[in-house]
Design a protein around this motif. Structure first.
Motif, PDB file in Angstrom:
ATOM      1  N   LYS A 302      -0.251  12.672  45.587  1.00 27.80           N
ATOM      2  CA  LYS A 302      -0.568  13.415  46.827  1.00 27.80           C
ATOM      3  C   LYS A 302      -0.230  14.903  46.717  1.00 27.80           C
ATOM      4  O   LYS A 302      -0.758  15.725  47.468  1.00 27.80           O
ATOM      5  CB  LYS A 302       0.153  12.799  48.023  1.00 27.80           C
ATOM      6  CG  LYS A 302       1.661  13.044  48.077  1.00 27.80           C
ATOM      7  CD  LYS A 302       2.269  12.396  49.323  1.00 27.80           C
ATOM      8  CE  LYS A 302       3.788  12.447  49.333  1.00 27.80           C
ATOM      9  NZ  LYS A 302       4.361  13.751  49.680  1.00 27.80           N
ATOM     10  N   ASP A 303       0.654  15.250  45.781  1.00 23.24           N
ATOM     11  CA  ASP A 303       1.023  16.661  45.624  1.00 23.24           C
ATOM     12  C   ASP A 303       0.351  17.308  44.414  1.00 23.24           C
ATOM     13  O   ASP A 303       0.706  18.432  44.025  1.00 23.24           O
ATOM     14  CB  ASP A 303       2.545  16.804  45.504  1.00 23.24           C
ATOM     15  CG  ASP A 303       3.251  16.442  46.799  1.00 23.24           C
ATOM     16  OD1 ASP A 303       2.726  16.814  47.863  1.00 23.24           O
ATOM     17  OD2 ASP A 303       4.299  15.785  46.742  1.00 23.24           O
ATOM     18  N   ALA A 304      -0.616  16.605  43.811  1.00 22.52           N
ATOM     19  CA  ALA A 304      -1.241  17.103  42.581  1.00 22.52           C
ATOM     20  C   ALA A 304      -1.873  18.485  42.798  1.00 22.52           C
ATOM     21  O   ALA A 304      -1.679  19.398  41.996  1.00 22.52           O
ATOM     22  CB  ALA A 304      -2.292  16.108  42.086  1.00 22.52           C
ATOM     23  N   ASP A 305      -2.596  18.642  43.893  1.00 21.87           N
ATOM     24  CA  ASP A 305      -3.252  19.934  44.148  1.00 21.87           C
ATOM     25  C   ASP A 305      -2.238  21.064  44.186  1.00 21.87           C
ATOM     26  O   ASP A 305      -2.414  22.110  43.552  1.00 21.87           O
ATOM     27  CB  ASP A 305      -3.991  19.905  45.497  1.00 21.87           C
ATOM     28  CG  ASP A 305      -5.355  19.257  45.360  1.00 21.87           C
ATOM     29  OD1 ASP A 305      -5.700  18.869  44.221  1.00 21.87           O
ATOM     30  OD2 ASP A 305      -6.044  19.134  46.371  1.00 21.87           O
ATOM     31  N   SER A 324      -9.542  17.875  32.742  1.00 24.59           N
ATOM     32  CA  SER A 324      -9.610  16.724  33.650  1.00 24.59           C
ATOM     33  C   SER A 324      -9.075  17.035  35.046  1.00 24.59           C
ATOM     34  O   SER A 324      -9.121  16.193  35.932  1.00 24.59           O
ATOM     35  CB  SER A 324      -8.824  15.553  33.049  1.00 24.59           C
ATOM     36  OG  SER A 324      -7.458  15.902  32.946  1.00 24.59           O
ATOM     37  N   ALA A 325      -8.546  18.247  35.225  1.00 21.97           N
ATOM     38  CA  ALA A 325      -7.956  18.569  36.527  1.00 21.97           C
ATOM     39  C   ALA A 325      -9.034  18.888  37.548  1.00 21.97           C
ATOM     40  O   ALA A 325      -9.981  19.601  37.255  1.00 21.97           O
ATOM     41  CB  ALA A 325      -7.007  19.750  36.383  1.00 21.97           C
ATOM     42  N   ASN A 326      -8.898  18.346  38.718  1.00 21.07           N
ATOM     43  CA  ASN A 326      -9.846  18.608  39.796  1.00 21.07           C
ATOM     44  C   ASN A 326      -9.036  19.097  40.994  1.00 21.07           C
ATOM     45  O   ASN A 326      -8.679  18.334  41.877  1.00 21.07           O
ATOM     46  CB  ASN A 326     -10.617  17.325  40.111  1.00 21.07           C
ATOM     47  CG  ASN A 326     -11.586  17.521  41.255  1.00 21.07           C
ATOM     48  OD1 ASN A 326     -11.963  18.650  41.571  1.00 21.07           O
ATOM     49  ND2 ASN A 326     -11.981  16.426  41.879  1.00 21.07           N
ATOM     50  N   ILE A 327      -8.717  20.379  40.946  1.00 21.00           N
ATOM     51  CA  ILE A 327      -7.799  20.934  41.940  1.00 21.00           C
ATOM     52  C   ILE A 327      -8.587  21.534  43.091  1.00 21.00           C
ATOM     53  O   ILE A 327      -9.439  22.400  42.899  1.00 21.00           O
ATOM     54  CB  ILE A 327      -6.899  22.011  41.293  1.00 21.00           C
ATOM     55  CG1 ILE A 327      -6.132  21.399  40.123  1.00 21.00           C
ATOM     56  CG2 ILE A 327      -5.934  22.597  42.322  1.00 21.00           C
ATOM     57  CD1 ILE A 327      -5.614  22.411  39.128  1.00 21.00           C
ATOM     58  N   LYS A 328      -8.287  21.043  44.301  1.00 18.01           N
ATOM     59  CA  LYS A 328      -9.083  21.491  45.456  1.00 18.01           C
ATOM     60  C   LYS A 328      -8.485  22.710  46.146  1.00 18.01           C
ATOM     61  O   LYS A 328      -9.153  23.638  46.494  1.00 18.01           O
ATOM     62  CB  LYS A 328      -9.218  20.345  46.461  1.00 18.01           C
ATOM     63  CG  LYS A 328     -10.296  19.340  46.043  1.00 18.01           C
ATOM     64  CD  LYS A 328     -10.060  17.984  46.687  1.00 18.01           C
ATOM     65  CE  LYS A 328     -10.706  16.862  45.897  1.00 18.01           C
ATOM     66  NZ  LYS A 328      -9.825  15.726  45.707  1.00 18.01           N
ATOM     67  N   ASN A 329      -7.186  22.668  46.311  1.00 16.39           N
ATOM     68  CA  ASN A 329      -6.559  23.695  47.146  1.00 16.39           C
ATOM     69  C   ASN A 329      -5.168  23.951  46.588  1.00 16.39           C
ATOM     70  O   ASN A 329      -4.382  23.022  46.436  1.00 16.39           O
ATOM     71  CB  ASN A 329      -6.489  23.156  48.584  1.00 16.39           C
ATOM     72  CG  ASN A 329      -5.693  24.083  49.479  1.00 16.39           C
ATOM     73  OD1 ASN A 329      -5.496  25.256  49.144  1.00 16.39           O
ATOM     74  ND2 ASN A 329      -5.242  23.559  50.601  1.00 16.39           N
ATOM     75  N   THR A 330      -4.888  25.197  46.285  1.00 19.34           N
ATOM     76  CA  THR A 330      -3.616  25.427  45.605  1.00 19.34           C
ATOM     77  C   THR A 330      -2.450  25.683  46.546  1.00 19.34           C
ATOM     78  O   THR A 330      -1.316  25.710  46.130  1.00 19.34           O
ATOM     79  CB  THR A 330      -3.717  26.638  44.650  1.00 19.34           C
ATOM     80  OG1 THR A 330      -3.777  27.816  45.457  1.00 19.34           O
ATOM     81  CG2 THR A 330      -4.938  26.552  43.772  1.00 19.34           C
TER      82      THR A 330
END
Lengths: 380, 380
Positions: A302-305, A324-330
């Motif tokens: 849940k804290d990956a982004d 492989s990272a799919n980061i939506k919101n930093t």
């Protein structure tokens, strides 16, 4: 099937995972009895990004004069020069002999020379427990080749003769190594400047701070971290993990002569994690370092982004491993990272591995030895 | 001599040395009683290369509205914002008042505003105990200005209100700080990222390894190192000094959150010292690090050629401070230094200070305040 002039090449392949100790084990309190100084707890990583891949093969047609052979990352290695490998293979052969004795129809694989080929897809001797994964894959592959009925737990007792941490790489999840009954001391990596096994005993023998760690600090942490895992309490898990990593490296610094595994980049990673957690107002990530400078950073999905976003933004575009990272919101937490720490990380981190908690060894149908016994250069 | 309309500027100047702890003190076990967690031992360095230089002046003509003033390295500093400085000055004024009460012919210096000017000739906030030297010079200069009869030992009790280490800079040689009667906790440097005084208490409060250090490890070392100094046994002195430095930094790493003072260059210096000692077959040098990355390296005069020769040969010609070195023969021990350590040192060391063990504060006739009360920019 097993004729006297059996010319077949028998093969079995397995991968094994890397595992990272969160409560660190270091050294034996009794070298003869092989008793570790303290219990430990580790996390087994998914094999999707980091794994040892090993094919064990044997054949009556392999030249007996060559004996058993080992090829590691495309280079021949001397088994005779590795008493730990010899010990593992001797145990596995004995178990095979028992089966062969009870069922004469079976091929006498225990009498055939072994040809073992192994590949790691991660840097060796970098504190990533490469030899643990390697020994786990070796034991699993030979056990499959010999069709041994032993359980993973039983095989772990053999693997620990190769590497103290290997028994953990035979298990998935959060393997617990409780005292002597579970596993004992070993060697993590061959190519570090000072072999871990030597450093371990030096710490036990010379660090004045080590006794309190082994006797009271770690036992208390073990109880607390097991509870935190059962209760899925990441806040507590994170603090204990980071404190144990720091305490472990503190006893290395207190060793005579001192041993260092952390470098300036490692310390920048520590600083960055504390900065992020402070900014988030809770533990969104936690670091741990085995016997090497590489940071292992834990976070919840849940804290990956928030965590990955922050680290990705401070690392250079040259840093590998973000595919492989799919980061939506930093969440802009990267602003909280000390600029000097960010600069050191930007200069010092060449690669990231994004992975999760994973299972134990996986049997593979693709082999690193061909049907006719030739060594293949890459796994399928 | 002391008229009611006394317009004279009274002046006194003193230098004070830097001192380096070899058995480290860190934190108070009782903040109210100001009791240190352990005794400590330090070495006072010669003032020929490193010193604080302070002029204390007072005059009835200094504007009373300005109050006492402090100029440090050419910059005005707020005394009101420094409770430690206020405490030192209050004590010294009280002692002056006592003299003035008993001898009415004396000028009432205790009622005049103070103008204090101080200069360090070494980097501040770099783990070189700059504030210790500064407070020692301040106390000595004001005591001279006030013509106080108190001994160095009595003045050290005042100086320790400024800095825990300052009491040691009032003594020469190997000052011993035994428990609460000698000195108590303080702040070394103002400009380090985290003030030492805060870090100290954090270590006491959170490091799980610290209790065994304070309770048993340091007391044993104190006994052993005192004996080594009495017996002039450098081998033992060297080992205890290095072990205590490592153990001290280990408890900093074990603090929560962790504190780091050593960087990669520091660790390269540690490596180099061990390499040199191994090559020499005995301890020709020893390192210690206070709360900063700078290495202090001890050696005996008889080994100066061998130790300095080795370090000079691996440092770049850009490194300052070698002017006073007269190295005859390097003995080629530098070959034994790990090449990576040598490279890190070559990149990371900008300056060396060659000095010896020295005495306490020295009174000076040249002042940093003119006869008419103007602040001068450099010491004569």
């Amino acid at each position: 099937m097993a004729a006297a002039n059996d010319q077949r090449v028998y093969r079995a392949s397995s991968t094994a995972p890397v595992n990272i100790a969160v409560i660190k084990y270091w050294g034996k309190r009794d070298a003869t009895l092989n008793l570790p100084t303290n219990s430990s707890l580790s996390v087994t990583l998914s094999q999707s990004s980091l794994r040892a891949y090993t094919t064990a093969s044997c054949s009556a047609k392999y030249p007996p004069a060559d004996g058993d052979s080992l090829t590691l990352n495309n280079k021949p290695h001397s088994i005779q020069g590795s008493p730990r490998t010899l010990a593992c293979l001797a145990d596995l052969r004995s178990l095979r002999q028992l089966i062969e004795s009870s069922d004469p129809s079976l091929p006498k694989l225990s009498t055939y020379p072994l040809r073992i080929v192994s590949e790691n897809n991660f840097p060796t001797a970098a504190g990533l427990a490469s030899s643990a994964a390697g020994f786990a894959a070796l034991v699993r592959a030979v056990a499959d080749l010999y069709q041994l009925p032993q359980s993973a737990s039983e095989l772990s007792k053999i693997a620990r003769k190769g590497s103290g941490s290997a028994c953990r790489s035979l298990m998935g999840g959060y393997p617990l190594a409780r005292d002597a009954s579970s596993y004992s001391g070993g060697q993590w990596c061959h190519r570090k400047e000072v072999p871990s096994s030597e450093c371990m005993q030096l710490t036990v023998a010379t660090s004045t701070l080590f006794p309190s760690r082994a006797q009271s600090i770690v036992p208390e942490r073990m109880t607390a971290i097991e509870k935190s895992i059962q209760e899925r309490n990441f806040e507590t898990f994170a603090e204990i993990t980071m404190r144990d990593s720091n305490g472990f490296h503190a006893t290395n610094l207190d060793t005579w002569p001192p041993t260092f595994y952390l470098n300036d980049t490692s310390r920048a990673a520590i600083r960055a994690v504390h900065d992020l957690n402070r900014a988030a107002g809770r533990s969104v990530c936690a670091y741990t370092f085995d016997a090497g400078p590489n940071a292992v950073i834990y976070y919840l999905e849940k804290d990956a982004d928030c965590v990955l976003g922050a680290f990705k933004s401070i690392l250079t575009s040259a840093t590998e491993g973000w595919e492989s990272a799919n980061i939506k919101n930093t969440n802009s937490l990267e602003q909280s990272i000390d600029p000097r720490a960010a600069e050191l990380l930007s200069k010092g981190v060449g690669r990231v591995f994004l992975t999760g908690v994973g299972g134990g060894p996986i049997s593979k149908k693709e082999h690193l030895v061909s049907e006719s016994g030739e060594i293949l250069t890459t796994a399928a």
